[in-house]
Design a protein around this motif. Sequence first.
Motif, PDB file in Angstrom:
ATOM      1  N   LEU A  54       2.291   7.257 -10.799  1.00 29.94           N
ATOM      2  CA  LEU A  54       1.541   6.717  -9.668  1.00 29.94           C
ATOM      3  C   LEU A  54       0.180   7.393  -9.594  1.00 29.94           C
ATOM      4  O   LEU A  54       0.102   8.618  -9.536  1.00 29.94           O
ATOM      5  N   LYS A  56      -3.224   8.721  -7.861  1.00 25.95           N
ATOM      6  CA  LYS A  56      -3.507   9.239  -6.532  1.00 25.95           C
ATOM      7  C   LYS A  56      -4.315   8.192  -5.771  1.00 25.95           C
ATOM      8  O   LYS A  56      -5.294   7.673  -6.290  1.00 25.95           O
ATOM      9  N   LYS A  57      -3.888   7.889  -4.554  1.00 25.74           N
ATOM     10  CA  LYS A  57      -4.520   6.828  -3.798  1.00 25.74           C
ATOM     11  C   LYS A  57      -5.515   7.389  -2.799  1.00 25.74           C
ATOM     12  O   LYS A  57      -5.253   8.382  -2.127  1.00 25.74           O
ATOM     13  N   GLY A  58      -6.634   6.692  -2.696  1.00 26.86           N
ATOM     14  CA  GLY A  58      -7.657   7.044  -1.721  1.00 26.86           C
ATOM     15  C   GLY A  58      -7.431   6.304  -0.416  1.00 26.86           C
ATOM     16  O   GLY A  58      -6.466   5.551  -0.254  1.00 26.86           O
ATOM     17  N   TRP A  59      -8.346   6.480   0.530  1.00 29.34           N
ATOM     18  CA  TRP A  59      -8.170   5.854   1.844  1.00 29.34           C
ATOM     19  C   TRP A  59      -8.220   4.334   1.742  1.00 29.34           C
ATOM     20  O   TRP A  59      -7.494   3.645   2.455  1.00 29.34           O
ATOM     21  N   ASP A  61      -7.245   2.401  -0.801  1.00 27.39           N
ATOM     22  CA  ASP A  61      -5.979   1.920  -1.344  1.00 27.39           C
ATOM     23  C   ASP A  61      -4.867   1.968  -0.289  1.00 27.39           C
ATOM     24  O   ASP A  61      -4.052   1.054  -0.188  1.00 27.39           O
ATOM     25  N   ARG A  62      -4.829   3.030   0.483  1.00 34.38           N
ATOM     26  CA  ARG A  62      -3.829   3.133   1.541  1.00 34.38           C
ATOM     27  C   ARG A  62      -4.040   2.062   2.605  1.00 34.38           C
ATOM     28  O   ARG A  62      -3.087   1.466   3.112  1.00 34.38           O
ATOM     29  N   ASP A  65      -2.853  -1.235   1.167  1.00 33.53           N
ATOM     30  CA  ASP A  65      -1.390  -1.268   1.167  1.00 33.53           C
ATOM     31  C   ASP A  65      -0.858  -1.600   2.559  1.00 33.53           C
ATOM     32  O   ASP A  65       0.084  -2.382   2.712  1.00 33.53           O
ATOM     33  N   GLU A 129       7.753  -1.274  -9.394  1.00 33.49           N
ATOM     34  CA  GLU A 129       8.173  -0.071  -8.666  1.00 33.49           C
ATOM     35  C   GLU A 129       9.663   0.192  -8.875  1.00 33.49           C
ATOM     36  O   GLU A 129      10.088   1.334  -9.048  1.00 33.49           O
TER      37      GLU A 129
END
Length: 180
Positions: A54, A56-59, A61-62, A65, A129
């Motif tokens: 996975l 690392k997700k930034g703001w 991407d969050r 989602d 996933e």
Amino acid sequence: MGVIGRFFEFLFGSGRNVLAETAEVFIENAEGAGQREAQARAAVMAQFAGEFALPKKGWFDRFMDALNRVPRPAMAIGTLGMFVAAMVDPIWFAARMQGIALVPDPLWWLLGAIVSFYFGARYQAKGQEFRRDVAGSVAMAQRVTRNLSALDALEGGAEGRPVIQGNPALAEWKREGGEG
């Protein structure tokens, strides 16, 4: 040194074992096979880890989602709301449905395509996933098996039943036909 001594030195001397080396030409060395198998499994798991890692997700991407989680509940709650509205105020509901009846067919097709693509993409993402989770579970299977074997040994044997030697009441209960 005699002939026999030289013969044994030839076979087993100088850190070599000619018999074992010769036998390995015809029969696979079990220890070497185990090492090769362990290395192959480690390589496969490293490949899975790289493939399914996975990022690392930034703001942003969050946020996206979170936004992607809205349509399905909104559609379900909206549909239930339409049923409630039809029961509470049928005239108001009928007026709204007359407006929907005026929507041209191509627009309905477009809506159907958008919803289909949304749920299709969601299905694919969830499938990937799921495969990632399965790969992680497979990676832990050996460790879990070792842990279960250790727990069985602590409980008192391969049957997985506790040792009852120190408990006379439990021993009597087992003699009378309790459990098993």
